[in-house]
Design a protein around this motif. Structure first.
Motif, mmCIF file in Angstrom:
data_model
loop_
_atom_site.group_PDB
_atom_site.id
_atom_site.type_symbol
_atom_site.label_atom_id
_atom_site.label_comp_id
_atom_site.label_asym_id
_atom_site.label_seq_id
_atom_site.Cartn_x
_atom_site.Cartn_y
_atom_site.Cartn_z
ATOM 1 N N ILE A 81 2.170 -93.100 18.546
ATOM 2 C CA ILE A 81 2.345 -92.505 19.354
ATOM 3 C C ILE A 81 1.628 -91.519 20.594
ATOM 4 C CG2 ILE A 81 3.460 -90.608 18.197
ATOM 5 C CD1 ILE A 81 1.352 -90.079 16.889
ATOM 6 N N ASN A 82 0.805 -92.591 20.166
ATOM 7 C CA ASN A 82 -0.507 -92.408 21.646
ATOM 8 C C ASN A 82 -1.298 -93.808 22.159
ATOM 9 O OD1 ASN A 82 -1.651 -89.713 22.237
ATOM 10 N ND2 ASN A 82 -2.383 -89.805 19.906
ATOM 11 N N ILE A 83 -1.707 -93.629 23.518
ATOM 12 C CA ILE A 83 -1.146 -95.407 23.898
ATOM 13 C C ILE A 83 -2.842 -94.810 25.430
ATOM 14 C CG2 ILE A 83 0.363 -95.997 26.073
ATOM 15 C CD1 ILE A 83 0.017 -98.503 25.882
ATOM 16 N N THR A 84 -3.993 -95.329 25.102
ATOM 17 C CA THR A 84 -5.007 -94.909 26.435
ATOM 18 C C THR A 84 -5.233 -96.326 26.819
ATOM 19 O OG1 THR A 84 -6.594 -93.888 27.583
ATOM 20 C CG2 THR A 84 -6.393 -94.859 24.822
ATOM 21 N N TYR A 85 -5.931 -96.956 27.938
ATOM 22 C CA TYR A 85 -6.363 -97.720 28.177
ATOM 23 C C TYR A 85 -8.297 -97.848 28.978
ATOM 24 C CZ TYR A 85 -3.064 -101.274 31.072
ATOM 25 O OH TYR A 85 -2.490 -102.342 31.049
ATOM 26 N N LYS A 86 -8.796 -98.519 28.448
ATOM 27 C CA LYS A 86 -10.146 -98.280 28.858
ATOM 28 C C LYS A 86 -10.436 -98.887 30.456
ATOM 29 C CE LYS A 86 -14.359 -101.585 27.225
ATOM 30 N NZ LYS A 86 -14.897 -102.501 28.314
ATOM 31 N N PHE A 92 -13.295 -91.720 22.206
ATOM 32 C CA PHE A 92 -12.781 -90.782 21.333
ATOM 33 C C PHE A 92 -11.725 -90.413 20.055
ATOM 34 C CE2 PHE A 92 -16.079 -89.613 25.549
ATOM 35 C CZ PHE A 92 -16.632 -88.878 24.747
ATOM 36 N N LEU A 93 -11.944 -89.651 19.444
ATOM 37 C CA LEU A 93 -10.591 -89.728 18.325
ATOM 38 C C LEU A 93 -10.696 -87.922 18.039
ATOM 39 C CD1 LEU A 93 -10.984 -91.644 15.823
ATOM 40 C CD2 LEU A 93 -9.444 -92.073 17.481
ATOM 41 N N THR A 94 -9.504 -87.142 18.552
ATOM 42 C CA THR A 94 -9.490 -85.812 18.287
ATOM 43 C C THR A 94 -8.827 -85.576 16.969
ATOM 44 O OG1 THR A 94 -7.822 -85.697 19.347
ATOM 45 C CG2 THR A 94 -8.920 -84.897 20.619
ATOM 46 N N THR A 95 -8.183 -84.975 16.005
ATOM 47 C CA THR A 95 -8.742 -85.290 14.459
ATOM 48 C C THR A 95 -8.132 -83.873 14.439
ATOM 49 O OG1 THR A 95 -9.905 -83.856 13.226
ATOM 50 C CG2 THR A 95 -10.842 -86.749 14.105
ATOM 51 N N GLY A 96 -6.943 -83.534 13.161
ATOM 52 C CA GLY A 96 -6.674 -82.740 12.378
ATOM 53 C C GLY A 96 -7.655 -81.532 12.021
ATOM 54 N N ASN A 97 -8.635 -82.170 11.823
ATOM 55 C CA ASN A 97 -9.815 -81.426 11.028
ATOM 56 C C ASN A 97 -10.909 -80.374 12.085
ATOM 57 O OD1 ASN A 97 -8.896 -83.050 8.992
ATOM 58 N ND2 ASN A 97 -10.984 -84.353 9.363
ATOM 59 N N GLY A 98 -10.034 -80.614 13.207
ATOM 60 C CA GLY A 98 -10.861 -79.545 14.276
ATOM 61 C C GLY A 98 -11.772 -79.803 15.041
ATOM 62 N N THR A 99 -12.265 -81.721 14.411
ATOM 63 C CA THR A 99 -13.430 -82.247 15.300
ATOM 64 C C THR A 99 -13.292 -83.146 15.851
ATOM 65 O OG1 THR A 99 -13.095 -84.128 13.769
ATOM 66 C CG2 THR A 99 -14.232 -81.735 12.660
ATOM 67 N N GLU A 106 -5.266 -87.904 19.051
ATOM 68 C CA GLU A 106 -5.021 -88.028 20.929
ATOM 69 C C GLU A 106 -6.148 -89.067 20.860
ATOM 70 O OE1 GLU A 106 -2.569 -86.707 24.434
ATOM 71 O OE2 GLU A 106 -4.376 -85.960 24.799
ATOM 72 N N ILE A 107 -6.341 -89.737 21.438
ATOM 73 C CA ILE A 107 -7.804 -90.895 21.963
ATOM 74 C C ILE A 107 -8.082 -91.397 23.001
ATOM 75 C CG2 ILE A 107 -7.292 -92.395 19.669
ATOM 76 C CD1 ILE A 107 -5.860 -93.936 21.121
ATOM 77 N N ALA A 108 -9.403 -91.542 23.228
ATOM 78 C CA ALA A 108 -9.925 -91.704 25.460
ATOM 79 C C ALA A 108 -11.071 -91.963 24.669
ATOM 80 C CB ALA A 108 -9.882 -89.797 25.649
#
Length: 315
Positions: free
Chosen positions: A113-118, A166-173, A155-157
């Motif tokens: 569901i997510n993809i990002t380049y370095k 970075f990871l965004t999480t379902g825990n609000g962190t 999402e990831i970046a």
């Protein structure tokens, strides 16, 4: 702090790009800002040649091969014609946007569901529905890291230097990891509800996080501190993007507008009306064109399969 010269947003309008058979989940510009890619539930991606001032018909090229929805795509940050797509069919593919041919393919373990380049173009990170992260080496197109998390990863970046992940999480962190070790550096208590999306300011000063609590938070990347909150939306924030100068941030949700706010003041400078919940907004890396795609339906309640680009001056 110098006042940014304001863009005459009121005089700008949107153009529609039509071609997909079902709704568009993701839009992304290449590094030179000359091509836009769109990924759709119709199992295809398309590449569009965009002229910033052009009023002619937009040419597009279809990328066919996936057997499920193309949920997210991203361009090679160093190569204007290479694009990576992530699909629910468990594959990740690299394409040449000149020929429309798939050059590499990797079969992973879940629905992507997510993809990002370095930022240096050497690695691609992919996230799937099972909260598993896979890092691929672009040359060999083989996984070099795999990690499953015991919380919801959205999402990831990477940061601009590629040293922080970075990871965004379902825990609000927001989980802050060192790269390439993926060792935890910090856990930021960012929001009171799940964090859905993240964007990195192109000047490397900030990152922004959009949350299910309908807020967008702006973080100083060197201090890892929240410096501002944008509160214009009323629904969970699905997608955010900084413009190329880092002066403006666009955010969108199920509200029937896209908010464009000044990053320094936090004030709204413009709102683009839309007819449906938005899935993806992305500013062009060279000029003030904003691509956006959502769940638009036609009068028969079927998916329209369109996306739009805002920022054109009237002919």
């Amino acid at each position: 702090m110098e006042e940014t010269p304001t863009i005459p947003f009121k005089n700008l309008h949107s153009r529609e790009c039509q071609g997909h058979k079902k709704k568009v989940h993701s839009v992304a510009w290449n590094c030179t800002g000359t091509k836009l890619a769109s990924g759709s539930v119709d199992q295809t991606a398309r590449v569009w040649h965009i002229e910033p001032h052009g009023h002619g018909k937009v040419k597009d090229l279809e990328l066919k091969g996936h057997t499920d929805s193309v949920d997210q795509l991203c361009w090679d940050p160093k190569h204007a014609d290479l694009i990576a797509t992530a699909s629910g069919d468990k594959t990740v593919r690299l394409w040449d946007a000149r020929s429309g041919k798939c050059s590499q393919q990797a079969e992973l373990s879940g629905e992507n569901i997510n993809i990002t380049y370095k930022p240096d173009g050497t690695h691609v990170a992919v996230g799937n529905r099972d909260d598993e992260l896979t890092i691929l080496d672009v040359r060999k197109f083989k996984p070099i890291h795999k990690r499953k998390f015991n919380y919801e990863v959205n999402e990831i970046a990477w940061n601009m230097t590629g040293e922080i992940f970075f990871l965004t999480t379902g825990n609000g962190t927001v989980e802050v990891l060192a790269y390439p070790s993926l060792q935890p550096i910090d856990t930021l208590m960012a929001h009171t509800a799940g964090c859905y999306c993240i964007a990195i300011d192109p000047l490397g000063r900030y990152f922004a996080v959009g949350s299910a609590d309908s807020l967008v938070s702006l973080w100083d990347i060197s201090e890892m501190l929240c410096v501002r909150t944008f509160m214009k939306l009323e629904w969970p924030v699905r997608t955010i993007s900084f413009n190329h100068t880092g002066d403006y941030i666009a955010s969108a949700s199920e509200d029937l507008f896209i908010d464009i706010s000044n990053v320094q003041t936090g004030r709204t400078v413009h709102q683009i009306p839309c007819r449906a919940a938005m899935n993806s907004v992305e500013w062009n890396p060279k000029c003030n064109l904003l691509a956006y795609a959502g769940d638009d339906k036609n009068k028969y309640q079927a998916d329209e399969g369109v996306f739009r680009i805002f920022g054109f001056e009237s002919a």
